[in-house]
Design a protein around this motif. Structure first.
Motif, PDB file in Angstrom:
ATOM      1  N   HIS A  77      47.790  -2.447  -9.462  1.00 17.92           N
ATOM      2  CA  HIS A  77      48.633  -3.634  -9.342  1.00 17.92           C
ATOM      3  C   HIS A  77      50.106  -3.265  -9.454  1.00 17.92           C
ATOM      4  N   ARG A  78      50.891  -3.841  -8.559  1.00 20.59           N
ATOM      5  CA  ARG A  78      52.342  -3.697  -8.605  1.00 20.59           C
ATOM      6  C   ARG A  78      52.948  -5.092  -8.658  1.00 20.59           C
ATOM      7  N   PRO A  79      53.972  -5.328  -9.492  1.00 26.29           N
ATOM      8  CA  PRO A  79      54.590  -6.657  -9.521  1.00 26.29           C
ATOM      9  C   PRO A  79      55.041  -7.077  -8.121  1.00 26.29           C
ATOM     10  N   VAL A  80      54.744  -8.308  -7.762  1.00 28.11           N
ATOM     11  CA  VAL A  80      55.031  -8.815  -6.421  1.00 28.11           C
ATOM     12  C   VAL A  80      56.368  -9.549  -6.446  1.00 28.11           C
ATOM     13  N   PRO A  81      57.260  -9.289  -5.487  1.00 27.10           N
ATOM     14  CA  PRO A  81      58.498 -10.078  -5.412  1.00 27.10           C
ATOM     15  C   PRO A  81      58.170 -11.565  -5.370  1.00 27.10           C
ATOM     16  N   PRO A  82      58.875 -12.395  -6.125  1.00 24.72           N
ATOM     17  CA  PRO A  82      58.467 -13.794  -6.315  1.00 24.72           C
ATOM     18  C   PRO A  82      58.460 -14.646  -5.062  1.00 24.72           C
ATOM     19  N   ASN A  83      59.155 -14.245  -4.013  1.00 24.12           N
ATOM     20  CA  ASN A  83      59.186 -15.045  -2.789  1.00 24.12           C
ATOM     21  C   ASN A  83      58.095 -14.652  -1.801  1.00 24.12           C
ATOM     22  N   LEU A  84      57.252 -13.678  -2.154  1.00 18.93           N
ATOM     23  CA  LEU A  84      56.228 -13.197  -1.240  1.00 18.93           C
ATOM     24  C   LEU A  84      54.857 -13.739  -1.622  1.00 18.93           C
ATOM     25  N   ILE A  85      53.950 -13.731  -0.661  1.00 18.19           N
ATOM     26  CA  ILE A  85      52.583 -14.191  -0.879  1.00 18.19           C
ATOM     27  C   ILE A  85      51.808 -13.060  -1.551  1.00 18.19           C
ATOM     28  N   ASP A  86      51.311 -13.315  -2.752  1.00 16.09           N
ATOM     29  CA  ASP A  86      50.801 -12.227  -3.589  1.00 16.09           C
ATOM     30  C   ASP A  86      49.521 -11.608  -3.055  1.00 16.09           C
TER      31      ASP A  86
ATOM     32  N   LYS B  27      54.144 -19.489  -7.934  1.00 12.17           N
ATOM     33  CA  LYS B  27      52.842 -18.882  -8.196  1.00 12.17           C
ATOM     34  C   LYS B  27      52.933 -17.380  -8.403  1.00 12.17           C
ATOM     35  N   THR B  28      53.691 -16.688  -7.555  1.00 12.30           N
ATOM     36  CA  THR B  28      53.732 -15.231  -7.636  1.00 12.30           C
ATOM     37  C   THR B  28      54.314 -14.773  -8.965  1.00 12.30           C
ATOM     38  N   HIS B  29      55.376 -15.444  -9.416  1.00 11.13           N
ATOM     39  CA  HIS B  29      55.928 -15.127 -10.740  1.00 11.13           C
ATOM     40  C   HIS B  29      54.876 -15.324 -11.816  1.00 11.13           C
ATOM     41  N   GLY B  30      54.140 -16.437 -11.723  1.00 14.06           N
ATOM     42  CA  GLY B  30      53.112 -16.708 -12.720  1.00 14.06           C
ATOM     43  C   GLY B  30      52.020 -15.659 -12.729  1.00 14.06           C
ATOM     44  N   MET B  31      51.559 -15.233 -11.551  1.00 11.33           N
ATOM     45  CA  MET B  31      50.521 -14.207 -11.478  1.00 11.33           C
ATOM     46  C   MET B  31      51.013 -12.888 -12.067  1.00 11.33           C
ATOM     47  N   ASN B  32      52.251 -12.518 -11.775  1.00  9.17           N
ATOM     48  CA  ASN B  32      52.808 -11.296 -12.369  1.00  9.17           C
ATOM     49  C   ASN B  32      52.787 -11.371 -13.893  1.00  9.17           C
ATOM     50  N   LEU B  33      53.144 -12.530 -14.425  1.00  4.95           N
ATOM     51  CA  LEU B  33      53.178 -12.725 -15.868  1.00  4.95           C
ATOM     52  C   LEU B  33      51.785 -12.619 -16.479  1.00  4.95           C
ATOM     53  N   LEU B  34      50.792 -13.214 -15.806  1.00  7.42           N
ATOM     54  CA  LEU B  34      49.424 -13.174 -16.317  1.00  7.42           C
ATOM     55  C   LEU B  34      48.865 -11.749 -16.311  1.00  7.42           C
TER      56      LEU B  34
END
Length: 396
Positions: free
Chosen positions: A212-221, A114-121
């Motif tokens: 907004h700052r890109p969130v590391p993919p293993n963290l809860i965004d 999810k976090t990767h996807g949110m960063n992409l969006l």
């Protein structure tokens, strides 16, 4: 004398365990009464929103979710709608095809979480305010207007929605989840009225795009973004009328696994952001420690208090009698739980949830990272794939 000391220690531990849920909200009420009124400046309402959703195997709800967002666009106007599909194995991506002319859809061929996807969006979005929401959450028709009103204050960098569980009477587990969340919403409201809430919930929240700052993919965004905004010197507030509707988990085992996942991700956020969080103003630091940090360790405080009481009982009544009393108490609780005694089942569900949180903290220390999840059978609980890390990040 030793018994009196153990009783005092036990009482202190129980007070610590109860503080996030009892004495902390009371202290917020006292702080609110003593807080002087402040004048705030207002700016124009945001020019538009972008709403971001990530989905994995959500064929049961994804069409209704998109229709909900399109209704928001018709009601509000300027609204970008972006959906990321995390390599779903059901018909989620296919069901979105008929909406492609109205929304932006990104379908990943591999699972990244999810976090990767949110960063992409967020990279694709152009609006000044980014709204984050879950695929199984329905957003109230006036929610965008309420979020926009909150952002009129230039000191506000993040706005939390107001989550309502719609199935509180379903099972004891759903009832406990609903009670817990009503308390959580009350605490966020008190924190917001006092100055700033200590984080947002992923069901519905919004941030200014430039913060907004890109969130590391293993963290809860949601936690990472909202606390980062707070550390940047902006306020996190709650908008009462920005309502989101969701069904709570109804099976205790699924809720237990969900608590482990969320606590592990949340404590990973804490460990990463702690060097910045400890520099917050004293009042904000008190709120963060009370709302977040102490709560993660509540089950350990309760367990240590129980051991202290057991030691006192053994010292005064004898160890054989103490063991027999403990065995009888456990047997009585087990029987009441199996007979479906409501209060007992609720108490057991609360302790089970706290235990899940405690385990999640340990797994964070161990180096576990939760990246992707599979929706479970009970109203989108999360059964997660874990990515174990051989190295344990240092606590600063």
């Amino acid at each position: 004398m030793a018994g009196e000391i153990l009783l005092a220690v036990s009482a202190l531990l129980l007070l610590l365990a109860a503080h996030p849920f009892v004495t902390y909200p009371l202290s917020l009420r006292l702080l609110r009464r003593s807080r002087p009124a402040e004048e705030t400046t207002e700016e124009a309402a945001p020019a538009g929103f972008a709403i971001c959703v990530c989905a994995y195997n959500e064929e049961a709800v994804i069409e209704r979710k998109v229709e909900n967002m399109l209704d928001l666009r018709r009601r509000y106007g300027a609204l970008e709608i972006l959906v990321y599909v995390d390599a779903a194995t059901d018909r989620t991506a296919q069901l979105l095809e008929r909406f492609r002319g109205e929304i932006t859809v990104i379908v990943s061929p591999r699972r990244f979480g999810k976090t990767h996807g949110m960063n992409l969006l967020v990279e694709r979005a152009t609006a000044p305010i980014i709204v984050f929401t879950d695929a199984n959450v329905m957003v109230g028709e006036d929610s965008l207007a309420a979020l926009g009103d909150a952002f009129r204050d230039p000191d506000v960098g993040c706005v939390c929605g107001h989550l309502v569980y719609t199935n509180a009477a379903g099972t004891p587990t759903a009832s406990v989840g609903s009670i817990y969340w009503r308390l959580e919403e009350q605490i966020k409201r008190l924190e917001s009225e006092e100055g700033a809430a200590m984080g947002a919930d992923g069901s519905l929240f919004a941030v200014r795009r430039h913060l907004h700052r890109p969130v590391p993919p293993n963290l809860i965004d949601d936690m990472y973004l909202s606390l980062s905004v707070l550390c940047d010197g902006f306020r996190v507030v709650r908008a009462e009328q920005a309502v989101a509707y969701e069904e709570s988990v109804t099976v205790s085992g699924e809720e237990f696994r969900r608590k482990i996942r969320i606590a592990c991700q949340a404590f990973n956020v804490h460990r990463l952001l702690w060097p910045r969080l400890r520099g917050l103003p004293p009042l904000s630091l008190y709120k963060y420690v009370s709302h977040r940090l102490i709560r993660w360790f509540s089950i350990y405080f309760i367990a240590l208090a129980g051991l202290a009481w057991f030691a006192v009982l053994g010292a005064f009544a004898g160890w054989t009698e103490a063991v027999l009393a403990l065995t009888a108490a456990i047997g009585a609780v087990t029987l009441a739980h199996r007979l479906g005694v409501g209060r007992v089942r609720q108490a057991c569900d609360i302790l089970l949830a706290m235990t899940g949180v405690g385990i999640g903290v340990i797994r964070s220390w161990r180096g576990d990272r939760f990246t992707v999840w599979n929706p479970a059978g009970s109203v989108r609980a999360a059964r997660t794939i874990v990515e174990s890390q051989p190295q344990r990040p240092a606590m600063r």
